[in-house]
Write a protein that holds these residues in place. Structure first.
Motif, PDB file in Angstrom:
ATOM      1  N   ILE A 134     -49.303 -42.680 -75.238  1.00 47.86           N
ATOM      2  CA  ILE A 134     -48.323 -42.609 -74.311  1.00 47.86           C
ATOM      3  C   ILE A 134     -46.732 -42.548 -74.976  1.00 47.86           C
ATOM      4  O   ILE A 134     -46.067 -41.823 -74.360  1.00 47.86           O
ATOM      5  CB  ILE A 134     -48.404 -44.089 -73.760  1.00 47.86           C
ATOM      6  N   GLY A 135     -46.402 -42.922 -76.153  1.00 45.53           N
ATOM      7  CA  GLY A 135     -45.135 -42.839 -76.786  1.00 45.53           C
ATOM      8  C   GLY A 135     -45.145 -41.340 -77.081  1.00 45.53           C
ATOM      9  O   GLY A 135     -44.006 -40.706 -76.561  1.00 45.53           O
ATOM     10  N   TYR A 136     -46.050 -40.441 -77.371  1.00 48.52           N
ATOM     11  CA  TYR A 136     -45.879 -38.942 -77.580  1.00 48.52           C
ATOM     12  C   TYR A 136     -45.712 -38.304 -76.177  1.00 48.52           C
ATOM     13  O   TYR A 136     -44.661 -37.508 -76.443  1.00 48.52           O
ATOM     14  CB  TYR A 136     -46.947 -38.619 -78.264  1.00 48.52           C
ATOM     15  N   LEU A 137     -46.441 -38.395 -75.204  1.00 51.75           N
ATOM     16  CA  LEU A 137     -46.357 -37.980 -74.029  1.00 51.75           C
ATOM     17  C   LEU A 137     -45.107 -38.208 -73.246  1.00 51.75           C
ATOM     18  O   LEU A 137     -44.520 -37.271 -72.542  1.00 51.75           O
ATOM     19  CB  LEU A 137     -47.533 -38.289 -73.355  1.00 51.75           C
ATOM     20  N   VAL A 186     -51.067 -40.605 -68.961  1.00 51.10           N
ATOM     21  CA  VAL A 186     -50.024 -39.664 -68.576  1.00 51.10           C
ATOM     22  C   VAL A 186     -49.183 -40.407 -67.584  1.00 51.10           C
ATOM     23  O   VAL A 186     -47.806 -40.489 -67.451  1.00 51.10           O
ATOM     24  CB  VAL A 186     -50.581 -38.534 -67.867  1.00 51.10           C
ATOM     25  N   LEU A 187     -49.743 -41.299 -66.663  1.00 49.88           N
ATOM     26  CA  LEU A 187     -48.837 -41.754 -65.520  1.00 49.88           C
ATOM     27  C   LEU A 187     -47.811 -42.857 -66.281  1.00 49.88           C
ATOM     28  O   LEU A 187     -46.651 -43.043 -66.034  1.00 49.88           O
ATOM     29  CB  LEU A 187     -49.582 -42.692 -64.504  1.00 49.88           C
ATOM     30  N   ALA A 188     -48.297 -43.727 -67.530  1.00 46.18           N
ATOM     31  CA  ALA A 188     -47.292 -44.509 -67.959  1.00 46.18           C
ATOM     32  C   ALA A 188     -46.241 -43.861 -68.802  1.00 46.18           C
ATOM     33  O   ALA A 188     -45.254 -44.440 -68.812  1.00 46.18           O
ATOM     34  CB  ALA A 188     -48.402 -45.163 -69.068  1.00 46.18           C
ATOM     35  N   ALA A 189     -46.731 -42.638 -69.272  1.00 42.14           N
ATOM     36  CA  ALA A 189     -45.843 -42.048 -70.337  1.00 42.14           C
ATOM     37  C   ALA A 189     -44.600 -41.344 -69.289  1.00 42.14           C
ATOM     38  O   ALA A 189     -43.492 -41.231 -69.769  1.00 42.14           O
ATOM     39  CB  ALA A 189     -46.348 -40.545 -70.736  1.00 42.14           C
ATOM     40  N   THR A 200     -40.540 -47.149 -76.886  1.00 46.33           N
ATOM     41  CA  THR A 200     -40.704 -48.044 -77.913  1.00 46.33           C
ATOM     42  C   THR A 200     -42.261 -48.407 -77.553  1.00 46.33           C
ATOM     43  O   THR A 200     -42.876 -48.171 -76.463  1.00 46.33           O
ATOM     44  CB  THR A 200     -39.939 -49.285 -77.769  1.00 46.33           C
ATOM     45  N   VAL A 201     -42.948 -49.044 -78.601  1.00 50.63           N
ATOM     46  CA  VAL A 201     -44.389 -49.807 -78.433  1.00 50.63           C
ATOM     47  C   VAL A 201     -44.353 -50.548 -77.261  1.00 50.63           C
ATOM     48  O   VAL A 201     -45.366 -50.733 -76.389  1.00 50.63           O
ATOM     49  CB  VAL A 201     -44.745 -50.241 -79.520  1.00 50.63           C
ATOM     50  N   ASP A 202     -43.296 -51.553 -77.047  1.00 46.40           N
ATOM     51  CA  ASP A 202     -43.358 -52.668 -76.085  1.00 46.40           C
ATOM     52  C   ASP A 202     -43.356 -51.780 -74.686  1.00 46.40           C
ATOM     53  O   ASP A 202     -43.909 -52.286 -73.709  1.00 46.40           O
ATOM     54  CB  ASP A 202     -42.078 -53.324 -76.091  1.00 46.40           C
ATOM     55  N   LEU A 203     -42.317 -50.582 -74.585  1.00 46.14           N
ATOM     56  CA  LEU A 203     -42.338 -50.140 -73.321  1.00 46.14           C
ATOM     57  C   LEU A 203     -43.411 -49.296 -72.869  1.00 46.14           C
ATOM     58  O   LEU A 203     -44.092 -49.514 -71.778  1.00 46.14           O
ATOM     59  CB  LEU A 203     -41.160 -49.210 -73.233  1.00 46.14           C
ATOM     60  N   ALA A 204     -44.329 -48.908 -73.849  1.00 45.37           N
ATOM     61  CA  ALA A 204     -45.424 -48.016 -73.683  1.00 45.37           C
ATOM     62  C   ALA A 204     -46.525 -49.290 -73.317  1.00 45.37           C
ATOM     63  O   ALA A 204     -47.415 -48.840 -72.315  1.00 45.37           O
ATOM     64  CB  ALA A 204     -45.923 -47.465 -75.071  1.00 45.37           C
ATOM     65  N   ARG A 205     -46.764 -50.355 -74.014  1.00 44.34           N
ATOM     66  CA  ARG A 205     -47.479 -51.444 -73.450  1.00 44.34           C
ATOM     67  C   ARG A 205     -47.533 -51.913 -71.849  1.00 44.34           C
ATOM     68  O   ARG A 205     -48.166 -52.178 -71.340  1.00 44.34           O
ATOM     69  CB  ARG A 205     -47.634 -52.498 -74.467  1.00 44.34           C
ATOM     70  N   TYR A 206     -46.156 -52.031 -71.869  1.00 44.96           N
ATOM     71  CA  TYR A 206     -45.881 -52.566 -70.305  1.00 44.96           C
ATOM     72  C   TYR A 206     -46.397 -51.709 -69.457  1.00 44.96           C
ATOM     73  O   TYR A 206     -46.788 -51.997 -68.419  1.00 44.96           O
ATOM     74  CB  TYR A 206     -44.312 -52.626 -70.399  1.00 44.96           C
ATOM     75  N   TRP A 207     -45.968 -50.420 -69.468  1.00 44.69           N
ATOM     76  CA  TRP A 207     -46.421 -49.287 -68.610  1.00 44.69           C
ATOM     77  C   TRP A 207     -47.858 -48.767 -68.559  1.00 44.69           C
ATOM     78  O   TRP A 207     -48.546 -48.438 -67.729  1.00 44.69           O
ATOM     79  CB  TRP A 207     -45.290 -48.115 -68.728  1.00 44.69           C
TER      80      TRP A 207
END
Length: 323
Positions: A134-137, A186-189, A200-207
């Motif tokens: 997610i972070g990369y995408l 992809v949706l989360a990204a 961030t890691v936290d943002l990626a985990r949230y989404w």
């Protein structure tokens, strides 16, 4: 509520002209258009080839049948500006970056489908494969929209922009579970990429959690509070790579009717497929016959040659265990 036109959700209705000036003033390309619903609707599809060693992105204007490859200057190898290495860097503060800064996370696609976490190292904790992907995408999608605003937007009719994202799914991962994982990531990204903040890691985990709920059978779309940024779950699809390749060829100026064989040599795998392309009622149609995949990609061949050379010379190769 959003308008649903022709089966597509129209979340993006903004002025092209104001978008160009906005994006150049802001570090994050999270806003793209100011509110306006006049003009001709434009359907734009971002195609994502999430590869083992490198990734490619295409933005397609469906109605005009035009496609634009997204370059990554400063990130892609010299002479190959459309091939973005599939790796992301993680700083000590939990922020992702495409530039060399912090711990490198690679094999993103392979680890995502294998369910293998990125091990803790350099003082950083273990990172889930979904979060790294997610972070990369998210960073890649943000750059793609920046490219659209700066290079394409002025050619698009003002009015409603209807976005969707298609992500290529490798033939060997076409199981339903893998399809869902890729669509969720992809949706989360996308959602991460439209926020006015660092990825961030936290943002990626949230989404990741929000996207997982949205992609359930009774999808929860309550997260869609801002129609100018949020993408409906139905607009994110994992498409078998071979199908995407055939469709791309069928819509190109090089198309020819008849029987075809398509060969795709990747980093780790070689994919071959056969299909027949024909016209019916003035529309492109195709019949898929056979599709096979084998671990015979360019990088796999390179490692095999190293092992063979090492054996011939009677020395131990450090690549031996990786083959």
């Amino acid at each position: 509520m959003a308008d649903k036109e022709g089966g597509r959700f129209s979340w993006f209705s903004r002025s092209i002209a104001s978008a160009v000036s906005r994006v150049r003033q802001q570090e994050f390309a999270y806003t793209q258009y100011s509110k306006r619903r006049s003009g001709v609707d434009t359907e734009l599809v971002i195609g994502v080839d999430f590869g083992t060693s490198s990734s490619k992105l295409i933005i397609q204007d469906v109605d005009r049948r035009k496609a634009y490859a997204v370059p990554f200057p400063g990130l892609a190898p010299s002479g190959h500006e459309y091939l973005l290495p599939t790796r992301v860097y993680l700083a000590s503060n939990g922020e992702f970056s495409l530039y060399t800064s912090g711990r490198e996370l690679n094999l993103l696609m392979s680890k995502l489908f294998a369910g293998t976490s990125h091990r803790a190292s350099d003082g950083l904790p273990e990172i889930e494969p979904e979060v790294a992907a997610i972070g990369y995408l998210a960073l890649v999608l943000r750059d793609a929209r920046k490219f659209f605003i700066r290079s394409i937007a002025e050619d698009v009719s003002p009015g409603t922009i209807i976005w969707s994202v298609n992500a290529g799914l490798p033939e060997k991962f076409r199981q339903q579970a893998m399809t869902r994982i890729l669509e969720i990531c992809v949706l989360a990204a996308w959602e991460c990429s439209t926020r006015q903040e660092s990825i961030t890691v936290d943002l990626a985990r949230y989404w990741l959690e929000k996207a997982s709920n949205a992609k359930n059978e009774n999808g929860d779309t309550s997260y869609m509070e801002d129609r100018e940024k949020d993408l409906h779950p139905e607009e994110v699809l994992a498409v078998p790579e071979v199908v995407a390749q055939v469709q791309g060829y069928a819509r190109s100026d090089h198309r020819r009717s008849g029987l075809h064989m398509m060969v795709d040599v990747g980093a780790t795998t070689l994919d071959a497929s056969t299909f027949t392309l024909f016209d019916r009622d003035d529309e492109d149609r195709y019949t898929m016959w056979e599709s096979r995949v084998a671990p015979l990609g360019a990088h796999s061949l390179h490692l095999h040659l190293l092992r063979s050379l090492s054996t011939s010379l009677g020395v131990e190769s450090r690549h031996q265990a990786r083959i």
